[in-house]
Write a protein that holds these residues in place. Structure first.
Motif, PDB file in Angstrom:
ATOM      1  N   ILE A 189       6.262  -1.891   4.734  1.00 24.02           N
ATOM      2  CA  ILE A 189       5.561  -1.880   6.023  1.00 24.02           C
ATOM      3  C   ILE A 189       6.559  -1.741   7.168  1.00 24.02           C
ATOM      4  CG2 ILE A 189       4.254  -3.339   7.627  1.00 24.02           C
ATOM      5  CD1 ILE A 189       2.750  -4.458   5.194  1.00 24.02           C
ATOM      6  N   GLU A 190       7.626  -2.507   7.101  1.00 19.21           N
ATOM      7  CA  GLU A 190       8.621  -2.460   8.174  1.00 19.21           C
ATOM      8  C   GLU A 190       9.356  -1.125   8.189  1.00 19.21           C
ATOM      9  OE1 GLU A 190      10.840  -6.004   7.389  1.00 19.21           O
ATOM     10  OE2 GLU A 190       9.359  -7.290   8.395  1.00 19.21           O
ATOM     11  N   ALA A 191       9.504  -0.502   7.015  1.00 22.13           N
ATOM     12  CA  ALA A 191      10.139   0.815   6.958  1.00 22.13           C
ATOM     13  C   ALA A 191       9.277   1.876   7.626  1.00 22.13           C
ATOM     14  CB  ALA A 191      10.409   1.203   5.499  1.00 22.13           C
ATOM     15  N   GLN A 192       7.981   1.610   7.758  1.00 24.25           N
ATOM     16  CA  GLN A 192       7.066   2.529   8.434  1.00 24.25           C
ATOM     17  C   GLN A 192       7.069   2.313   9.948  1.00 24.25           C
ATOM     18  OE1 GLN A 192       5.251   5.017   7.029  1.00 24.25           O
ATOM     19  NE2 GLN A 192       6.169   4.581   5.033  1.00 24.25           N
ATOM     20  N   GLY A 193       7.931   1.422  10.424  1.00 27.61           N
ATOM     21  CA  GLY A 193       7.995   1.149  11.856  1.00 27.61           C
ATOM     22  C   GLY A 193       6.984   0.128  12.329  1.00 27.61           C
ATOM     23  N   LEU A 194       6.334  -0.559  11.391  1.00 25.11           N
ATOM     24  CA  LEU A 194       5.371  -1.602  11.726  1.00 25.11           C
ATOM     25  C   LEU A 194       6.025  -2.960  11.507  1.00 25.11           C
ATOM     26  CD1 LEU A 194       2.280  -0.027   9.957  1.00 25.11           C
ATOM     27  CD2 LEU A 194       2.762  -0.004  12.408  1.00 25.11           C
ATOM     28  N   ALA A 243      -0.570   1.033  -2.205  1.00 23.30           N
ATOM     29  CA  ALA A 243      -1.133   2.268  -2.744  1.00 23.30           C
ATOM     30  C   ALA A 243      -1.113   3.417  -1.748  1.00 23.30           C
ATOM     31  CB  ALA A 243      -2.570   2.020  -3.218  1.00 23.30           C
ATOM     32  N   VAL A 244      -0.992   3.096  -0.435  1.00 23.63           N
ATOM     33  CA  VAL A 244      -1.075   4.144   0.584  1.00 23.63           C
ATOM     34  C   VAL A 244       0.099   4.109   1.565  1.00 23.63           C
ATOM     35  CG1 VAL A 244      -3.600   4.318   0.462  1.00 23.63           C
ATOM     36  CG2 VAL A 244      -2.552   2.661   2.030  1.00 23.63           C
ATOM     37  N   LEU A 245       1.152   3.386   1.231  1.00 24.30           N
ATOM     38  CA  LEU A 245       2.262   3.208   2.176  1.00 24.30           C
ATOM     39  C   LEU A 245       2.846   4.520   2.677  1.00 24.30           C
ATOM     40  CD1 LEU A 245       4.510   0.186   1.094  1.00 24.30           C
ATOM     41  CD2 LEU A 245       3.551   0.652   3.364  1.00 24.30           C
ATOM     42  N   ASP A 246       2.893   5.529   1.828  1.00 25.10           N
ATOM     43  CA  ASP A 246       3.530   6.795   2.191  1.00 25.10           C
ATOM     44  C   ASP A 246       2.566   7.828   2.752  1.00 25.10           C
ATOM     45  OD1 ASP A 246       5.979   5.797   1.299  1.00 25.10           O
ATOM     46  OD2 ASP A 246       5.602   6.446  -0.753  1.00 25.10           O
ATOM     47  N   GLU A 247       1.319   7.418   3.036  1.00 18.78           N
ATOM     48  CA  GLU A 247       0.307   8.362   3.489  1.00 18.78           C
ATOM     49  C   GLU A 247       0.070   8.215   4.992  1.00 18.78           C
ATOM     50  OE1 GLU A 247      -3.167   8.249   1.013  1.00 18.78           O
ATOM     51  OE2 GLU A 247      -1.969   7.898  -0.788  1.00 18.78           O
ATOM     52  N   GLU A 270      -2.281   9.198   6.814  1.00 20.08           N
ATOM     53  CA  GLU A 270      -3.677   8.902   7.142  1.00 20.08           C
ATOM     54  C   GLU A 270      -3.972   7.402   7.084  1.00 20.08           C
ATOM     55  OE1 GLU A 270      -3.231  12.950   5.418  1.00 20.08           O
ATOM     56  OE2 GLU A 270      -2.663  10.930   4.774  1.00 20.08           O
ATOM     57  N   ALA A 271      -3.113   6.650   6.398  1.00 22.20           N
ATOM     58  CA  ALA A 271      -3.353   5.216   6.219  1.00 22.20           C
ATOM     59  C   ALA A 271      -2.620   4.361   7.237  1.00 22.20           C
ATOM     60  CB  ALA A 271      -2.955   4.800   4.809  1.00 22.20           C
ATOM     61  N   LYS A 272      -1.774   4.966   8.056  1.00 19.18           N
ATOM     62  CA  LYS A 272      -0.922   4.162   8.931  1.00 19.18           C
ATOM     63  C   LYS A 272      -1.727   3.315   9.901  1.00 19.18           C
ATOM     64  CE  LYS A 272       3.316   4.241  11.639  1.00 19.18           C
ATOM     65  NZ  LYS A 272       4.498   5.030  12.084  1.00 19.18           N
ATOM     66  N   GLU A 273      -2.808   3.848  10.447  1.00 14.00           N
ATOM     67  CA  GLU A 273      -3.613   3.082  11.392  1.00 14.00           C
ATOM     68  C   GLU A 273      -4.272   1.894  10.694  1.00 14.00           C
ATOM     69  OE1 GLU A 273      -5.652   1.515  14.583  1.00 14.00           O
ATOM     70  OE2 GLU A 273      -3.862   2.777  14.459  1.00 14.00           O
ATOM     71  N   ALA A 274      -4.751   2.087   9.467  1.00 12.99           N
ATOM     72  CA  ALA A 274      -5.351   0.978   8.722  1.00 12.99           C
ATOM     73  C   ALA A 274      -4.314  -0.111   8.475  1.00 12.99           C
ATOM     74  CB  ALA A 274      -5.928   1.486   7.401  1.00 12.99           C
ATOM     75  N   ILE A 275      -3.109   0.277   8.092  1.00 13.89           N
ATOM     76  CA  ILE A 275      -2.048  -0.705   7.847  1.00 13.89           C
ATOM     77  C   ILE A 275      -1.683  -1.420   9.142  1.00 13.89           C
ATOM     78  CG2 ILE A 275       0.323  -1.008   7.067  1.00 13.89           C
ATOM     79  CD1 ILE A 275      -0.100   1.439   5.251  1.00 13.89           C
ATOM     80  N   ARG A 276      -1.624  -0.678  10.246  1.00 13.48           N
ATOM     81  CA  ARG A 276      -1.313  -1.295  11.535  1.00 13.48           C
ATOM     82  C   ARG A 276      -2.338  -2.363  11.875  1.00 13.48           C
ATOM     83  NH1 ARG A 276      -2.665  -1.766  16.513  1.00 13.48           N
ATOM     84  NH2 ARG A 276      -4.572  -0.573  16.168  1.00 13.48           N
ATOM     85  N   ARG A 277      -3.612  -2.064  11.671  1.00 18.09           N
ATOM     86  CA  ARG A 277      -4.658  -3.043  11.966  1.00 18.09           C
ATOM     87  C   ARG A 277      -4.498  -4.299  11.108  1.00 18.09           C
ATOM     88  NH1 ARG A 277     -10.227  -0.478  11.207  1.00 18.09           N
ATOM     89  NH2 ARG A 277      -9.200   1.274  10.178  1.00 18.09           N
ATOM     90  N   ILE A 278      -4.091  -4.110   9.862  1.00 16.82           N
ATOM     91  CA  ILE A 278      -3.880  -5.254   8.972  1.00 16.82           C
ATOM     92  C   ILE A 278      -2.740  -6.129   9.474  1.00 16.82           C
ATOM     93  CG2 ILE A 278      -3.028  -5.859   6.657  1.00 16.82           C
ATOM     94  CD1 ILE A 278      -4.781  -3.528   5.605  1.00 16.82           C
ATOM     95  N   THR A 279      -1.668  -5.514   9.981  1.00 14.43           N
ATOM     96  CA  THR A 279      -0.527  -6.299  10.466  1.00 14.43           C
ATOM     97  C   THR A 279      -0.835  -7.023  11.771  1.00 14.43           C
ATOM     98  OG1 THR A 279       0.458  -4.454  11.720  1.00 14.43           O
ATOM     99  CG2 THR A 279       1.107  -4.683   9.400  1.00 14.43           C
TER     100      THR A 279
END
Length: 296
Positions: A38-43, A92-96, A98-107
């Motif tokens: 997650i942190e590697a994605q800039g979140l 399952a979607v870390l590298d996608e 399209e999933a970044k916004e969903a992951i951001r909301r989770i964080t």
């Protein structure tokens, strides 16, 4: 449409428990790896955030076990299970993209799954949970807006949408259903509205059953009771062509006496439509069912 349309039910087994039994060390490592991803994605996943706090519970549980202390309790175990559930869905979607916004909301949201506090992060987790469920069954699914997920059905049946809606109050079911149908319409393809019912079960509770089958049957009965309470509005959506079917999912942490380990997470999926729906609806639902069961 009349109020006497006949239901058509398909029970889809979730298979989400300790089929893949994980040690506390493995859980802690999974959470550590996902936090780093997650942190590697800039979140950010700060220790004082709701998600960071849950992730820390997985580490604490492992440390207590390794130290052979008596500090671990059922609440810590429940929270560690919530942490690894979130971690698996996100991984399952870390590298996608399209999933970044969903992951951001989770964080950024309240992610304590055993409480009944609505949050955008929990909404996003339901999308990722369903995505993972389908991918585990080799269903060709992808994240898409709108709706939330899309599947390619075999043959000439084409694109198929899944609009994910989390139910926090039964008073909101009709409004959520309408939103889901609008998402499918915006996609320009048929599909299902997928409801997650976790947050209308008792909070901070453990389902106690003698066997796994009994636990699944209990949750299936919960799904059917929900359909019964909202049958008219669900039926109207199907018969008017707003959606092909309703997919329901209810997950529960459970103490199952006949299993080892006894602590499990059991998820029950139910796919519902009406027999009087158009022939094309039944063709598509049958194709989706075969994909999930691995028979296509």
């Amino acid at each position: 449409m009349t109020s006497t349309a006949n239901p058509s039910l398909v029970q889809l087994h979730g298979l989400e428990r300790s089929d893949r039994v994980q040690t506390y060390a493995q859980i802690a490592e999974t959470v550590r790896r996902v936090r780093a991803g997650i942190e590697a994605q800039g979140l950010q996943c700060r220790p004082n955030s709701a998600l960071g706090s849950l992730f820390q519970k997985a580490q604490v549980l492992n440390e207590q076990w390794e130290a052979q202390t008596n500090g671990h309790d059922i609440l810590t175990l429940m929270q560690a299970d919530e942490a690894v559930r979130i971690a698996h869905a996100v991984e399952a979607v870390l590298d996608e993209p399209e999933a970044k916004e969903a992951i951001r909301r989770i964080t950024k949201s309240d992610m304590h799954l055993s409480t009944r506090q609505p949050s955008q992060g929990k909404d996003a987790l339901w999308e990722l949970d369903l995505n993972r469920f389908l991918r585990q069954r080799q269903v060709p699914v992808r994240m898409q807006e709108p709706p939330d997920l899309a599947v390619t059905l075999p043959g000439l049946l084409g694109e198929y949408g899944l609009a994910c809606k989390k139910v926090y109050s039964e008073d909101s079911v009709s409004k959520q259903l309408q939103k889901g149908c609008r998402q499918l319409k915006a996609m320009g393809a048929p599909g299902v509205v997928a409801f997650n019912l976790d947050d209308i079960t008792p909070q901070r509770s453990i389902l106690v059953q003698p066997t796994r089958v009994a636990a699944e049957d209990f949750l299936h009965a919960k799904n059917i009771a929900f359909i019964t309470r909202h049958r008219l509005v669900l039926q109207k959506a199907v018969m008017s062509g707003g959606c092909d079917a309703i997919l329901l999912a209810t997950a529960a942490q459970a103490d199952i006496k006949g299993l080892s380990p006894r602590f499990n997470r059991v998820t029950q999926f139910t796919l519902w439509t009406v027999n009087e729906a158009a022939a094309g609806t039944h063709l598509r639902i049958a194709a989706l069912h075969r994909l999930i069961d691995g028979k296509s």
